[in-house]
Design a protein around this motif. Structure first.
Motif, PDB file in Angstrom:
ATOM      1  N   ASP A 177      12.853  65.003  27.125  1.00  0.00           N
ATOM      2  CA  ASP A 177      11.813  64.937  26.096  1.00  0.00           C
ATOM      3  C   ASP A 177      11.386  63.498  25.834  1.00  0.00           C
ATOM      4  O   ASP A 177      10.198  63.204  25.707  1.00  0.00           O
ATOM      5  CB  ASP A 177      12.316  65.562  24.788  1.00  0.00           C
ATOM      6  N   HIS A 403       7.157  60.291  26.999  1.00  0.00           N
ATOM      7  CA  HIS A 403       7.718  61.642  26.973  1.00  0.00           C
ATOM      8  C   HIS A 403       7.709  62.283  28.352  1.00  0.00           C
ATOM      9  O   HIS A 403       6.919  61.930  29.230  1.00  0.00           O
ATOM     10  CB  HIS A 403       6.901  62.526  26.017  1.00  0.00           C
ATOM     11  N   PHE A 407       7.719  68.386  27.506  1.00  0.00           N
ATOM     12  CA  PHE A 407       7.586  68.119  26.075  1.00  0.00           C
ATOM     13  C   PHE A 407       6.123  67.863  25.720  1.00  0.00           C
ATOM     14  O   PHE A 407       5.611  68.362  24.713  1.00  0.00           O
ATOM     15  CB  PHE A 407       8.437  66.920  25.682  1.00  0.00           C
ATOM     16  N   LYS A 425       9.340  68.288  16.564  1.00  0.00           N
ATOM     17  CA  LYS A 425       9.358  68.854  17.908  1.00  0.00           C
ATOM     18  C   LYS A 425       8.454  70.075  17.977  1.00  0.00           C
ATOM     19  O   LYS A 425       8.257  70.769  16.967  1.00  0.00           O
ATOM     20  CB  LYS A 425      10.785  69.237  18.311  1.00  0.00           C
TER      21      LYS A 425
END
Length: 454
Positions: A177, A403, A407, A425
């Motif tokens: 991520d 990232h 993600f 998130k």
């Protein structure tokens, strides 16, 4: 009423009506001639009819030329997935008969608000079926999928698919991520100046300004100028206020900036902030925006110095404060509470490395590589459309600096996360990478089976 009087009345009303329409067309309210609302991308220039239609409404050829004139460079830069050459190929003649994508207006028709969908598309959402009706025969993962889901977030974009095609997905299957190294490109204007082959510029002092004697010069403005890269690079007052040998301009036009910053200016003029100026119209004001804007900024005219300042040219102010000085939508208002803003504060305070902060400009005006004088130069893309509509265009130049691909795709598909400026998130999960992983496994199994048979 006698017949003669009736005809006279009709003639007078016709002449009055015709005169009013003629006045409106030449010097009045041209909105009378709009046959329907224009899209978010074009509404600012909707009254400059010839910017799209050509002079005297020249027809479809002129219309297509106008589309290419404004959007051709963008399509080339994003490596258009469905270029015109694909539809002029004789092997695709049958498909072209169903969807003539050689013409932009096949998919994008203005003044049709009742059928206009995302990205200004006026075709039914399942138009991909015209050419790809047999896709399930080649990809088992696509069985039972409806064709109106093709352009869902994380799947396919008609023009720019370079962050979503299968090989790219496979390459980023196991990306975390958050990447271990997270930073954006660093601008290198000083390096470019020092390697240009020109004599080294001499830093100018306030006493060396070259404004005409009859022009009042405020000491505060001179002090601001001496702290800038302009003064350090030998750029004096006449360089901007008298650009191109013109008489002194109190407020230099965009072209003055463009004389040195051509790629940036072209991006600005191609985007929604500067597109009116590109059509020789008055500058945009936030009052004319369709997004929520702060009331006290409604009458501000937008040009280069609106964001950068007239004499201090503070890029840090342009990256955050200038944006939030106008934009009042929920995404913008949530920025100051986001983790991105905290990173920006840390960098500005000297607690984070250069390039680790995330400003408004980091995402919407990203730094890109540009070829100049045979060298790669890092500059800022000033056309915000390059990372919006659809927002997956943001993945490669922006998101992947920090990232992983999975993600990024999930985050950009989560409307709640977008509203709160990515503070948290994603709650959404897009299965594109899962499908790519499964397809890769099938390929590897097939190769292994063939090897065993051999």
């Amino acid at each position: 009423m006698s017949k003669a009087l009736w005809w006279i009345s009709w003639l007078v009303m016709t002449l009055l009506g015709g005169s009013y329409l003629a006045y409106a067309l030449v010097d009045g309210d041209k909105s009378l001639f709009l046959i329907g609302d224009t899209t978010h991308g074009h509404y600012q220039i909707e009254l400059a009819c010839d910017s799209c239609h050509g002079e005297a409404f020249a027809g479809p050829t002129a219309l297509q030329a106008s589309c290419v004139r404004c959007h051709g460079a963008e399509l080339k830069e994003v490596e258009d997935s469905h270029p015109k050459s694909k539809f002029t190929d004789p092997r695709n003649a049958e498909r072209t008969a169903l969807l003539d994508a050689k013409q932009c207006v096949t998919c994008h028709r203005e003044h049709r608000p009742g059928i206009t969908r995302a990205m200004g598309v006026t075709l039914a959402d399942d138009f991909c079926v015209y050419c790809h009706q047999d896709i399930a025969d080649d990809r088992a993962s696509h069985r039972d999928m409806a064709f109106d889901t093709c352009a869902s977030a994380g799947c396919h974009n008609f023009h720019d698919n370079k962050a979503l095609y299968e090989d790219f997905l496979v390459k980023h299957l196991d990306a975390p991520d958050l990447l271990e190294q997270r930073r954006v490109l660093q601008r290198d204007l000083n390096a470019l100046v020092n390697t240009s082959g020109d004599p080294a510029p001499k830093t100018l002092t306030a006493a060396q300004h070259d404004a005409p004697q009859d022009v009042p010069v405020e000491p505060q403005l001179l002090q601001q100028w001496t702290t800038t890269v302009h003064a350090r690079g030998g750029v004096n007052c006449q360089s901007c206020h008298g650009a191109g040998g013109q008489d002194w301009q109190t407020q230099p036009a965009v072209q003055a900036c463009q004389s040195c910053h051509d790629p940036e200016a072209r991006g600005f003029l191609a985007g929604r902030h500067g597109m009116r100026l590109a059509q020789d119209m008055t500058a945009m004001t936030p009052a004319g925006a369709r997004q929520a804007m702060k009331k006290d900024a409604h009458e501000q005219t937008l040009n280069c110095t609106s964001c950068h300042g007239a004499h201090d040219f503070d890029s840090r102010r342009a990256a955050v404060e200038a944006c939030l000085g106008c934009h009042d939508d929920q995404h913008s208002k949530a920025y100051s509470a986001s983790s991105h803003y905290r990173l920006w504060q840390q960098e500005q305070a000297g607690l984070g490395e250069a390039g680790t902060g995330v400003s408004c400009a980091t995402c919407h005006f990203p730094r890109i590589l540009h070829k100049e004088r045979g060298e790669d130069r890092v500059l800022v893309q000033h056309n915000p459309n390059m990372t919006l509509r659809p927002n997956e265009k943001m993945i490669r130049p922006v998101c992947l600096n920090c990232h992983g691909l999975g993600f990024a795709i999930d985050a950009l598909a989560d409307p709640v996360l977008i509203q709160n400026n990515f503070n948290g998130k994603p709650a959404q999960h897009i299965t594109s990478l899962d499908m790519a992983r499964e397809r890769l496994k099938h390929k590897q199994d097939d190769e292994s089976a063939r090897a065993d048979d051999g």
